[in-house]
Every structure is written in C-alpha cells, then in structure tokens.
Design a protein around this motif. Sequence first.
Motif, short mmCIF file in Angstrom:
data_model
loop_
_atom_site.label_atom_id
_atom_site.label_comp_id
_atom_site.label_asym_id
_atom_site.label_seq_id
_atom_site.Cartn_x
_atom_site.Cartn_y
_atom_site.Cartn_z
N LEU A 1 104.51 79.98 32.38
CA LEU A 1 103.53 80.27 31.42
C LEU A 1 102.02 79.91 32.12
N LEU A 2 101.33 80.77 32.26
CA LEU A 2 99.95 80.60 32.58
C LEU A 2 98.99 80.69 31.53
N VAL A 3 98.26 79.67 31.33
CA VAL A 3 97.41 79.44 30.10
C VAL A 3 95.96 79.25 30.97
N ASP A 4 94.83 79.77 30.13
CA ASP A 4 93.34 79.38 30.41
C ASP A 4 92.84 78.23 29.96
N GLN A 5 92.52 77.20 30.88
CA GLN A 5 91.93 75.98 30.10
C GLN A 5 90.47 76.12 29.87
N TYR A 6 90.31 76.95 29.01
CA TYR A 6 88.89 77.24 28.25
C TYR A 6 88.26 76.21 28.10
N ALA A 7 88.76 75.17 27.32
CA ALA A 7 87.91 74.20 26.92
C ALA A 7 87.35 73.09 28.01
N THR A 8 87.80 73.29 29.08
CA THR A 8 87.20 72.44 30.28
C THR A 8 86.77 73.27 31.38
N SER A 9 86.67 74.56 31.04
CA SER A 9 86.19 75.57 32.13
C SER A 9 87.32 75.27 33.36
N GLY A 10 88.48 75.05 33.16
CA GLY A 10 89.31 74.77 34.45
C GLY A 10 89.92 75.99 35.01
N GLY A 11 89.67 77.18 34.40
CA GLY A 11 90.56 78.27 34.83
C GLY A 11 91.95 78.01 34.61
N TYR A 12 92.92 78.82 35.21
CA TYR A 12 94.20 79.05 35.03
C TYR A 12 95.11 77.85 35.32
N LEU A 13 95.94 77.51 34.52
CA LEU A 13 97.11 76.50 34.62
C LEU A 13 98.40 76.81 34.51
N PRO A 14 99.20 76.87 35.54
CA PRO A 14 100.79 77.11 35.42
C PRO A 14 101.34 76.14 34.66
N ILE A 15 102.26 76.55 33.80
CA ILE A 15 103.49 75.45 33.25
C ILE A 15 104.49 76.09 33.77
N ILE A 16 105.56 75.45 34.24
CA ILE A 16 106.90 76.01 34.76
C ILE A 16 108.17 75.33 34.02
N THR A 17 109.03 76.14 33.80
CA THR A 17 110.25 75.91 33.13
C THR A 17 111.41 76.46 33.86
N THR A 18 112.59 75.76 33.73
CA THR A 18 113.76 76.37 34.31
C THR A 18 114.75 76.71 32.99
N ASP A 19 114.28 76.57 31.90
CA ASP A 19 115.24 77.00 30.65
C ASP A 19 114.14 77.06 29.49
N ILE A 20 114.00 78.24 29.21
CA ILE A 20 113.18 78.72 28.07
C ILE A 20 113.46 78.38 26.72
N SER A 21 114.85 77.97 26.67
CA SER A 21 115.33 77.47 25.36
C SER A 21 115.11 76.01 25.14
N ASP A 22 114.74 75.21 25.97
CA ASP A 22 114.53 73.86 25.75
C ASP A 22 113.38 73.47 24.94
N THR A 23 113.48 72.97 23.91
CA THR A 23 112.51 72.48 23.00
C THR A 23 112.20 70.82 23.26
N THR A 24 112.80 70.15 24.08
CA THR A 24 112.42 68.82 24.23
C THR A 24 111.44 68.48 25.27
N GLY A 25 111.27 69.54 26.13
CA GLY A 25 110.34 69.27 27.27
C GLY A 25 110.98 68.72 28.46
N ALA A 26 112.22 68.63 28.40
CA ALA A 26 112.78 68.08 29.78
C ALA A 26 113.05 69.04 31.03
N CYS A 27 112.65 70.45 30.63
CA CYS A 27 112.87 71.19 31.63
C CYS A 27 111.60 71.96 31.97
#
Length: 114
Positions: free
Chosen positions: A38-64
């Motif tokens: 999941l690539l997001v733009d850190q617009y609030a801090t002018s930080g550019g893109y931030l990648p977020i990685i998961t191995t399980d898109i169904s995980d709602t706990t944050g563990a993956c």
Amino acid sequence: MGEWKVISTLQSLGLELTGKDVEGPQFFKFNGEEKWGLLVDQYATSGGYLPIITTDISDTTGACWSKPTKEDYSFGQLKKRHGTILPITKSEYDSILAKWGNEFIENRLKGGFR
C-alpha cells in the motif's frame, strides 16, 4: 451497494497513521510473491511516498502489516508524488529493455523496494 462498514484503518492496524497524515493510497501485489503493498503519500509532512507491506490483506489485527523504516526503502533523491504503479507485461518489459538497455533499467530501479 448497501451500507459501508469500516473493518480496519491504518491507525487500528497499529501503523500510527490517519487520513490527516497520508493520502492517495495505491494498492498492489508484488510479482511472484504472496505480498502486497500500500503506497501512501505523506502529504502532511511533505515526506513523499511511504510503502506499507502486508502478507495477508485479510488481517485486521495489524499482525501482518508493517511500515518499513526509511533505511529499508528509497525512491531516490527526488520526492515522488502523484504517481501511479503501472503494471507491465513481460513482453512490454522486454521491449523497454531492448530500447533502453539493461543499464538504464537498473539505474531506474535503484532506490526502489529492497
């Protein structure tokens, strides 16, 4: 389409991010891996893109889900914004390689996900 139900947020996944921090999400699957980004733009801090990685898109706990440190990824010196992830076929990749050469491709890929 019925009512929408929020099942998780970046904040509830433990990533310490809200809509006030990031915008413009782009979701994609890594080639040949059971891993998604999941690539997001850190617009609030002018930080550019931030990648977020998961191995399980169904995980709602944050563990993956994980948010790499700045040392774990690079998009090069120039701050990237308002872009997109463009999937290409093997044939298209081969055509680009034939036109521009392997050195050009390697230089363009430097600074991507490690």
